[in-house]
Design an enzyme around this catalytic site. Structure first.
Site, PDB file in Angstrom:
ATOM      1  N   GLY A   1     -13.802 -27.471   9.863  1.00  0.00           N
ATOM      2  CA  GLY A   1     -14.727 -25.711   9.797  1.00  0.00           C
ATOM      3  C   GLY A   1     -13.731 -24.523   8.738  1.00  0.00           C
ATOM      4  O   GLY A   1     -12.733 -24.764   8.506  1.00  0.00           O
ATOM      5  N   THR A   2     -13.973 -24.018   8.046  1.00  0.00           N
ATOM      6  CA  THR A   2     -12.857 -22.688   7.883  1.00  0.00           C
ATOM      7  C   THR A   2     -12.404 -21.989   8.476  1.00  0.00           C
ATOM      8  O   THR A   2     -12.912 -21.510   9.694  1.00  0.00           O
ATOM      9  CB  THR A   2     -14.686 -22.069   6.551  1.00  0.00           C
ATOM     10  OG1 THR A   2     -15.238 -22.440   6.435  1.00  0.00           O
ATOM     11  CG2 THR A   2     -13.610 -21.380   6.209  1.00  0.00           C
ATOM     12  N   SER A   3     -11.183 -21.422   8.147  1.00  0.00           N
ATOM     13  CA  SER A   3     -10.382 -20.497   8.231  1.00  0.00           C
ATOM     14  C   SER A   3      -9.529 -20.268   7.195  1.00  0.00           C
ATOM     15  O   SER A   3      -9.338 -20.527   7.059  1.00  0.00           O
ATOM     16  CB  SER A   3      -9.596 -21.205  10.000  1.00  0.00           C
ATOM     17  OG  SER A   3      -9.737 -22.235  10.549  1.00  0.00           O
TER      18      SER A   3
END
Lengths: 251, 263, 225
Positions: free
Chosen positions: A35-37
């Protein structure tokens, strides 16, 4: 990948003939699927945001937080293998605690980032260990103001004004580049962070996600804390409105 | 040439006697373990009283080296979490060690934004009880007497723990000389459990100020500047530094047997 | 001469006194709530009666730091007994477990005179008393603490009927189980007397009555000076 079948990708302690360590590159693959951070450094603080992919409807909303605190003044968001990230955070906490015990003041961000990255780098040297399958964005404020670092599986630790990792990193990076980081204030940074996470999620729409937002600044007394509920809601509202607006323009 | 340090360049044996090899062989490995057997730099009394809406704690700023006024601006009241204050008397180095331990405890409580509100006064008191009892059982005590003030289930909370691991709770508490000098004054307000419900902040504050004045009058290890911590549900913790006011030293002329006086 | 320093891990901080009486189908555990160190009253409200689970009450009278640590141990032992065996701990088994808890520290003892009170599986009230290193026995009554020298002979005389003769027949009175009302009155009178003569005893009297249905605690005022 070109290495498959050659045998040069089986060990950390063996280079391929053209000078690559494939296990480390595979670790980066694990990051690219997470998932994007993102992290944004603004005038007097930093914002961290993650797109927490929710793998089951049976999970309690808001539980299993992805952004963690390393010390009062330091937060970390990471993409990739969650357990690897949690282990890295606990190492960071040990470093911060030992610094505090030795010198009776908070560890500075550059020192902490350097120490964490040394630990990550050490996991690229030996055949007995596996590299970390995470890229960690470490942000916080110290005596010299706000700092933002990203530590990658190969042990790189670079300072950034805006950092992104995970599946939606390309979209996120191009959005970060458009921001006027010199004049950004905390509230705007939070809203933009929310918008970027929502935008980055567009390519991954079949999966559910929860937004996590934290910040550290003068306004939070130098502490890394969750963004207040009211501002969080405003940020989500802003992000959704921007998404809709964007769609209309395309049409 | 004789290089051995026990022989080389020594005065003559027939004049000064044989070298005592026990000196050469002495090493840190066969010395006995040493422990804190007495406090060195010390803070004097901490006093506390409950009132209808919270708790007040006070401790002066002096850290004495025996009878020497060694450090005159030490803070001995510490906030832990949002609603708790810990007041420490006794050895100052042990106090600082406890302070660091509690600081780390607070950091760890806030590692995850999981809704856990952090340590409460009763849990901090329990932690200190186990810590001090453990150290006393190892015959290596933390040489302190401690008051913990805050809330338990929205009710004012005040508890004591000392170097032996002894604990108790009451409407008013004091450590050290405060036990003899302050407690009688504070018990005028809060004698029985529950009496604090009829005591206002102003009354409690006044009693604390009077008690700190008496301690300065009569405790040779006390000073006239002190910190006051007020803990309430509404305002959380407020710590301020203040001084004894409206003192009268008339009684001093009645004290005989000291200084240059003949009788 | 070298100066010898030492640290004394024991202190004289303690509760006042405790007292227990076993009846036919009940048991009483009583204690005052004064906590003192030397001549100082630390607190007027420190209970000495601790419920440790399974309908059992313990009073750990003695050096109060050890007393609290000891009660924590007993409490934990019962919790772990449940985890391991999934059944209630009988009072006789609890007494044996307490013996081990105390004897484990034979050479650095808990400075306590514990009393354990509850109901036996056969329905009778039980009082078990211990010395600091674990010797124990089941008794009809027991007192511990600062006023034990005053309370024990009183209980000998009133519960065990020692040296009492029936004025009609001239024969020694036989020991029989007290009824609850008489026992409660004995406890109150005993503590009223103890508070007169012992400065460590006073403030409040707590009386816990244990029956097969659980326990109830009541409080009565004592001398406060």
């Amino acid at each position: 990948m070109t290495s498959i079948g050659t045998g040069y990708d089986l060990s950390n302690s063996v280079f391929s003939p053209d000078g690559r360590v494939f296990q480390v590159e595979y670790a980066s693959k694990a990051v690219e699927n997470g998932g994007t951070s993102i992290g944004i450094k603004y005038k007097d603080g930093v914002v961290l945001a993650v797109e927490k992919l929710v793998t089951s409807k049976l999970l309690v909303k808001g539980a299993n937080k992805r952004i963690q605190t390393i010390d009062r003044h330091v937060g970390v968001a990471y993409s990739g293998l969650n357990p690897d990230g949690r282990h890295l955070v606990s190492r960071g906490r040990q470093e911060a605690e030992s610094w505090r015990s030795n010198f009776h003041n908070p560890i500075t961000l550059p020192t902490l980032a350097q120490r964490i990255s040394s630990y990550v780098q050490a996991h690229t040297l030996y055949s007995s260990v596996r590299p970390f399958g995470v890229a960690a964005i470490v942000g916080g404020v110290d005596e010299n103001g706000p700092h933002l670092f990203m530590i990658e599986p190969n042990g790189t630790s670079w300072g950034y004004r805006g950092a992104a990792t995970g599946r939606g990193r390309q979209v996120a990076k191009s959005e970060l580049e458009k921001l006027d980081l010199d004049s950004l204030d905390g509230e705007t940074a939070v809203k933009e962070a929310a918008r970027i996470i929502y935008l980055a999620h567009e390519d991954n729409k079949d999966k559910d996600f929860e937004l996590e937002l934290t910040w550290a600044s003068q306004a939070t007394n130098g502490r890394h804390v969750e963004v207040p509920k009211q501002l969080f809601d405003q940020a989500v509202e802003y992000a959704l409105a921007e998404l809709d607006g964007g769609d209309e323009m395309e049409e | 040439m004789e290089h051995h340090q026990a022989n080389w360049g020594r005065p003559r044996n027939d004049v000064y006697g044989e070298y005592d090899f026990a000196i050469h062989n002495a090493g840190s490995h066969d010395e006995p373990t040493t422990r804190t057997l007495q406090p060195t730099v010390t803070g004097s009394s901490v006093i506390g009283i409950k009132f209808d809406k919270g708790v007040i704690l006070a401790a002066d700023t002096l850290a004495s080296y025996g009878s020497l006024r060694r450090f005159v601006d030490e803070q001995r009241l510490f906030q832990v979490g949002d609603q708790t204050v810990v007041g420490i008397s006794g050895d100052v180095s042990d106090m600082q060690n406890i302070q660091d331990t509690l600081d780390q405890l607070e950091i760890e409580a806030n590692y995850d934004a999981d809704g856990y509100p952090g340590p409460t006064a009763p849990s901090i008191h329990m932690y200190l009880r186990r810590l001090l009892y453990y150290q006393r059982s190892r015959m290596d005590p933390l040489w302190n007497s401690i008051l913990v003030a805050g809330f338990k289930n929205d009710e004012p909370y005040l508890a004591y723990v000392d170097l032996l691991g002894v604990t108790y709770q009451s409407g008013c508490l004091a450590t050290g000389f405060g036990n003899y000098l302050a407690i009688p004054l504070l018990r005028k307000l809060v004698d029985n459990d529950g009496d604090e419900k009829n005591v206002t902040y102003e009354q409690a504050r006044k009693a604390i100020e009077e008690a700190m004045k008496v301690l300065f009058y009569r405790d040779g290890r006390a000073t006239d500047t002190y910190h006051v911590a007020v803990i309430t549900k509404e305002a959380g913790v407020q710590i301020e530094k203040t001084k004894c006011e409206n003192m009268s030293w008339k009684f001093a002329s009645q004290i005989k047997g000291f200084g240059t006086q003949k009788e | 001469m070298p100066i010898e320093h030492s640290f004394n891990p024991y202190g004289d901080s303690s509760g006042g006194s405790t007292l227990a009486i076993a009846g036919k189908d009940f048991a009483i555990l009583a204690g005052d709530t004064r906590h003192s160190t030397g001549y100082s009253i630390d607190s007027r409200n420190e209970s000495q009666i601790h419920s440790v689970g399974d309908g059992l009450l313990v009073s750990p009278n003695g050096f109060s730091a050890d007393a609290r640590a000891f009660v924590d141990d007993v409490h934990n032992d019962i919790i772990w007994y449940h985890h391991k065996h999934n059944k209630k701990l009988a009072i006789s088994s609890c007494a044996r477990s307490i013996m081990h808890t105390l004897y484990r520290r034979r050479f650095f003892p808990y400075y306590v005179s514990p009393i354990l009170v509850g109901i036996e599986p056969d329905g009778t009230g039980a009082v078990y008393s211990f010395d600091p290193v674990g010797s124990y026995e089941r008794e009809a009554s027991r007192a511990a603490g600062h006023a034990s020298e005053l309370l024990v002979p009183f209980l000998d005389n009133q519960v065990r009927k020692a040296n009492q003769v029936d004025p009609e027949t001239g024969k020694p009175l036989a020991q029989h189980d007290l009824d609850l009302e008489t026992a409660l009155q004995l406890v109150k009178d005993a503590f009223a007397g103890a508070a007169e003569r012992r400065i460590q005893v006073g403030d409040w009297l707590e009386i816990a009555v244990v029956t097969k249905d659980g326990h109830k605690v009541e409080r009565y005022p004592l001398r406060r000076d």
